[in-house]
Design a protein around this motif. Structure first.
Motif, mmCIF file in Angstrom:
data_model
loop_
_atom_site.group_PDB
_atom_site.id
_atom_site.type_symbol
_atom_site.label_atom_id
_atom_site.label_comp_id
_atom_site.label_asym_id
_atom_site.label_seq_id
_atom_site.Cartn_x
_atom_site.Cartn_y
_atom_site.Cartn_z
ATOM 1 N N GLY A 87 37.725 23.052 38.708
ATOM 2 C CA GLY A 87 38.881 23.513 37.964
ATOM 3 C C GLY A 87 39.587 24.650 38.673
ATOM 4 O O GLY A 87 39.180 25.094 39.764
ATOM 5 N N ASN A 88 40.666 25.140 38.088
ATOM 6 C CA ASN A 88 41.446 26.221 38.681
ATOM 7 C C ASN A 88 41.106 27.543 38.009
ATOM 8 O O ASN A 88 40.760 27.593 36.834
ATOM 9 C CB ASN A 88 42.946 25.943 38.511
ATOM 10 C CG ASN A 88 43.341 24.603 39.118
ATOM 11 O OD1 ASN A 88 42.665 24.082 40.008
ATOM 12 N ND2 ASN A 88 44.443 24.041 38.630
ATOM 13 N N TYR A 89 41.203 28.630 38.787
ATOM 14 C CA TYR A 89 40.981 29.953 38.214
ATOM 15 C C TYR A 89 41.900 30.948 38.893
ATOM 16 O O TYR A 89 42.391 30.731 40.007
ATOM 17 C CB TYR A 89 39.516 30.375 38.364
ATOM 18 C CG TYR A 89 39.071 30.634 39.791
ATOM 19 C CD1 TYR A 89 39.089 31.922 40.333
ATOM 20 C CD2 TYR A 89 38.631 29.589 40.602
ATOM 21 C CE1 TYR A 89 38.678 32.161 41.629
ATOM 22 C CE2 TYR A 89 38.228 29.813 41.905
ATOM 23 C CZ TYR A 89 38.243 31.109 42.421
ATOM 24 O OH TYR A 89 37.847 31.346 43.707
ATOM 25 N N LEU A 90 42.154 32.059 38.196
ATOM 26 C CA LEU A 90 43.079 33.081 38.679
ATOM 27 C C LEU A 90 42.306 34.185 39.381
ATOM 28 O O LEU A 90 41.357 34.740 38.835
ATOM 29 C CB LEU A 90 43.869 33.667 37.504
ATOM 30 C CG LEU A 90 44.901 34.738 37.841
ATOM 31 C CD1 LEU A 90 46.019 34.153 38.710
ATOM 32 C CD2 LEU A 90 45.488 35.314 36.557
ATOM 33 N N SER A 91 42.716 34.489 40.577
ATOM 34 C CA SER A 91 42.074 35.557 41.348
ATOM 35 C C SER A 91 43.170 36.418 41.978
ATOM 36 O O SER A 91 43.699 36.107 43.048
ATOM 37 C CB SER A 91 41.162 34.967 42.432
ATOM 38 O OG SER A 91 40.585 35.996 43.206
ATOM 39 N N LEU A 92 43.519 37.514 41.280
ATOM 40 C CA LEU A 92 44.569 38.409 41.754
ATOM 41 C C LEU A 92 43.965 39.658 42.385
ATOM 42 O O LEU A 92 42.835 40.048 42.069
ATOM 43 C CB LEU A 92 45.462 38.834 40.580
ATOM 44 C CG LEU A 92 46.487 37.822 40.059
ATOM 45 C CD1 LEU A 92 47.211 38.414 38.865
ATOM 46 C CD2 LEU A 92 47.475 37.431 41.149
ATOM 47 N N ASP A 93 44.744 40.279 43.231
ATOM 48 C CA ASP A 93 44.362 41.582 43.772
ATOM 49 C C ASP A 93 44.269 42.574 42.609
ATOM 50 O O ASP A 93 45.152 42.596 41.743
ATOM 51 C CB ASP A 93 45.411 42.043 44.784
ATOM 52 C CG ASP A 93 45.043 43.386 45.390
ATOM 53 O OD1 ASP A 93 45.494 44.417 44.831
ATOM 54 O OD2 ASP A 93 44.302 43.404 46.379
ATOM 55 N N PRO A 94 43.206 43.374 42.521
ATOM 56 C CA PRO A 94 43.047 44.305 41.396
ATOM 57 C C PRO A 94 44.256 45.199 41.169
ATOM 58 O O PRO A 94 44.619 45.482 40.023
ATOM 59 C CB PRO A 94 41.813 45.122 41.780
ATOM 60 C CG PRO A 94 41.029 44.217 42.680
ATOM 61 C CD PRO A 94 42.050 43.425 43.437
ATOM 62 N N ALA A 95 44.899 45.631 42.248
ATOM 63 C CA ALA A 95 46.066 46.510 42.095
ATOM 64 C C ALA A 95 47.220 45.761 41.437
ATOM 65 O O ALA A 95 47.936 46.304 40.578
ATOM 66 C CB ALA A 95 46.494 47.050 43.462
ATOM 67 N N VAL A 96 47.408 44.494 41.831
ATOM 68 C CA VAL A 96 48.478 43.686 41.238
ATOM 69 C C VAL A 96 48.181 43.422 39.757
ATOM 70 O O VAL A 96 49.065 43.527 38.893
ATOM 71 C CB VAL A 96 48.635 42.352 42.000
ATOM 72 C CG1 VAL A 96 49.681 41.473 41.321
ATOM 73 C CG2 VAL A 96 49.007 42.612 43.450
ATOM 74 N N SER A 97 46.926 43.072 39.450
ATOM 75 C CA SER A 97 46.535 42.832 38.052
ATOM 76 C C SER A 97 46.787 44.064 37.205
ATOM 77 O O SER A 97 47.347 43.976 36.098
ATOM 78 C CB SER A 97 45.051 42.453 37.970
ATOM 79 O OG SER A 97 44.805 41.257 38.637
#
Length: 678
Positions: free
Chosen positions: A601-611
């Motif tokens: 499946g798909n999951y979201l993995s953003l840079d902590p600063a962007v999040s």
């Protein structure tokens, strides 16, 4: 058709044949013996049943047996008047049973009629009528009792359904018995009329057609008539007795014989009193002592026997009870039972017992029923039974709600106060105990009844304690509805849908989606407060897209888009635009680029600063709208909606996140803010 069903049909055909076709004498004898056997079987069955519903077919069977007996009467009457005979059984009853004496036979027949008609039939008819009336009058109370036990968690949904069916069956049974008892009464009257007809017309046939003298004709036809009357009235008497037993039988754990022995001899000392009375009767009256002394001795011996038995049982009861308790504690089942966890539990301190006690005016059980109905309509989910119990470990005025064994909410009530919530501006003249409204977390005060009128005049919202706790329970159950929907509950919803849409269900489950997959989709909808009541639309969507993807997150998005009209009406207020906060192109692009695809499946993995920057920007926009008392909605493109929800639900669980495809085309949308990052 099974042989058992066929035999009943053949019996009905035979009854019709008896009314039309003359039967040979030997066949009449066979049918008379069968009639006596069936009557005896019915009587013994009625004595061995534990409750009336175990013999629920009795009213219909009573009609068939009465018709069978009347058919026999017609056949024997035809045979007596046409041939001057009615088979060996009738002649035996007319000669051997009554000794060939016409007067004795006629008297015996009259006694049977009087016993059946005046005593047994009349009593059974009255009992049937009263039982039917009281059963119908008691139905609403029994239904309310079942609902109360269900809400208290004392019984399951299945048990409640069975008890409701039993109540309905009891009403139908006693109503049918009320009507069926009239057949027994009519049968007794018909027996008298048939005997008179046989005697009168038999003498006419004997004298006129067969050339017999009056005395010979009277002797012959009267014996046959009395024999026929007795042979038909004995089964009728047995059936009447069975009718009386059935309608007077109360529910018990054993049959009639065991109940009589246990209850009649429950007081052994009374046997001694009876024995003494019989002994004195022989001693003080001319009655022969040879009769009274043996009977008195048997009664005294029975009293000794029944007195000694309970003493032995009492001596052993304590030790046996202790051994039984020890065995129960050692048994594996006792440990297994401890593993059970109630889906929903409501516990309260001892000061709140009046809430749930109907004798003290408490209506919490009724409110729980209404909450379950309300959530079924709003969410399309059948909430499990709420187990209600008091808990001395809680503070006297405290309560808590547990889901699957874990506490999810807690509150405090003052039963002799009212909860007052200010309209926005506090008034110092309203005095009370500061608190927080448990359902929505608003500041409030517990005020006395004297302050209620004044608070309402100043615009305060004043709520009584039962309404406070019921509102709290409703909101908590809404918030945790997705946790209450398991695979078993989903299977029940699917089975219910299958009754109306079998083809649709077969196309979705068990392939390509399992019950577990369907449950995940429904739970995701409930988690975002989307009702699953419109199951046909949900399954239509799953049928369309389940073969394209098995990712439940993606399938949920397709379902949400199919429910666009429902979701729109959930948030749009008539006559007002839908105020939304949108995401800038930069934010949506950052989220889309942070999505990683895997085989699971798909999951979201953003840079902590962007999040962090996105969360702070959303918080800033929401803060501005909270000051304006507006309900904020985040609106984004369909491709990133579920990832935006994943990003924000931990920090803003009550903020809806919608996509453009989930709004109707005719909805006026007004953007009141934008989430952007540097």
């Amino acid at each position: 058709m099974p042989a058992r069903d066929l035999s009943v049909l053949l019996m009905v055909v035979l009854i019709v044949a008896m009314l039309i076709i003359p039967l040979p004498s030997w066949l009449l004898s066979v049918l008379i013996i069968i009639n006596i056997s069936l009557a005896l079987l019915v009587l013994l069955t009625s004595m061995n049943m534990r409750e009336p519903l175990q013999f629920s077919i009795f009213p219909s069977l009573l009609l068939l047996l009465t018709l069978f007996r009347l058919g026999l009467n017609v056949s024997t009457t035809r045979s007596i008047l046409s041939k001057g005979e009615a088979g060996g059984v009738v002649e035996t009853f007319g000669t051997f049973v009554v000794g060939g004496n016409v007067v004795v036979g006629f008297v015996v027949f009259l006694i049977l009629i009087i016993i059946q008609f005046v005593v047994i039939t009349k009593g059974a008819e009255r009992v049937s009528e009263v039982a039917a009336r009281f059963t119908l009058d008691a139905m609403p109370g029994k239904q309310m009792s079942i609902d109360a036990d269900l809400n208290a968690g004392m019984i399951s949904e299945q048990q409640a359904r069975e008890r409701r069916e039993k109540v309905a069956q009891e009403a139908d049974f006693y109503g049918a018995m009320d009507g069926a008892s009239k057949f027994v009464k009519g049968d007794a009257i018909a027996g008298i009329i048939i005997v008179v007809i046989n005697m009168l017309f038999g003498m006419v046939v004997g004298v006129v057609q067969q050339g017999l003298d009056v005395a010979e004709a009277a002797q012959r036809y009267t014996l046959l008539t009395v024999g026929d009357g007795i042979v038909s009235q004995i089964p009728a008497l047995l059936i009447s007795t069975a009718t009386g037993i059935v309608v007077t039988r109360a529910a018990s754990d054993s049959n009639l014989g065991a109940d009589i022995m246990r209850q009649l001899f429950a007081f052994p000392k009374m046997l001694y009193v009876t024995a003494g009375t019989i002994f004195l009767l022989g001693l003080l009256t001319p009655i022969n002592d040879v009769l009274t002394i043996p009977i008195a001795g048997l009664l005294a011996l029975g009293g000794y026997h029944f007195s000694a038995k309970p003493m032995k049982e009492e001596e052993m009861s304590v030790e046996e009870q202790e051994e039984a308790e020890m065995d129960q504690m050692k048994s594996p089942e006792s440990v297994v039972n401890l593993l059970s966890v109630d889906p929903i539990e409501f516990e309260f301190g001892y000061a709140l017992i009046p809430l749930a006690d109907a004798n003290q005016g408490g209506d919490l059980l009724d409110r729980i029923v209404m909450i379950r109905r309300q959530l079924a309509l709003e969410l399309g989910l059948v909430i499990p039974v709420v187990r209600i119990r008091d808990n001395i470990q809680l503070q006297p005025n405290e309560y808590r709600l547990k889901i699957k064994g874990d506490e999810v909410a807690r509150g405090e009530l003052l039963l002799d106060h009212y909860l007052a919530m200010s309209p926005g501006v506090e008034d110092d003249s309203i005095e009370g105990i500061d608190t927080v409204e448990p359902a929505f977390g608003l500041p409030a005060k517990w005020i006395s009844e004297d302050m209620k009128e004044q608070a309402e005049m100043l615009g305060y919202t004043v709520v009584d304690p039962p309404s406070v706790v019921s509102t709290h329970i409703t909101e908590v159950l809404k918030a945790h509805a997705h946790e209450l929907l398991g695979r078993q509950e989903t299977k029940q919803l699917v089975d219910h849908l299958k009754e109306s849409y079998p083809i649709l269900v077969e196309e979705v489950t068990p392939t390509p989606l399992s019950i577990g997959d369907v449950q995940k989709v429904l739970a995701k909808l409930l988690k975002e407060k989307v009702s699953i009541r419109n199951l046909p639309v949900i399954f239509e969507t799953l049928a369309d897209f389940a073969r394209m993807t098995s990712d439940t997150d993606v399938l949920t998005e397709y379902v949400r888009q199919a429910l666009a009209r429902q979701i729109t009406s959930q948030y749009v207020v008539a006559g007002e635009p839908l105020r939304v906060i949108t995401l800038s192109g930069k934010v949506e692009k950052a989220i889309a680029e942070g999505v990683h695809q895997t085989e699971h499946g798909n999951y979201l993995s953003l840079d902590p600063a962007v999040s962090q920057a996105i969360i702070e920007a959303v918080a800033s926009q929401l803060e501005q709208h909270s000051l304006q008392n507006q309900t904020p909605i985040l609106l984004c493109s369909p491709a990133v909606r579920m990832y935006v929800r994943q990003l924000t639900e931990r920090y803003f669980p009550n903020v809806p996140v919608l996509s453009y495809n989930e709004l109707e085309a005719n909805v006026e949308v007004q953007s009141v803010g934008m989430v952007d990052i540097e």
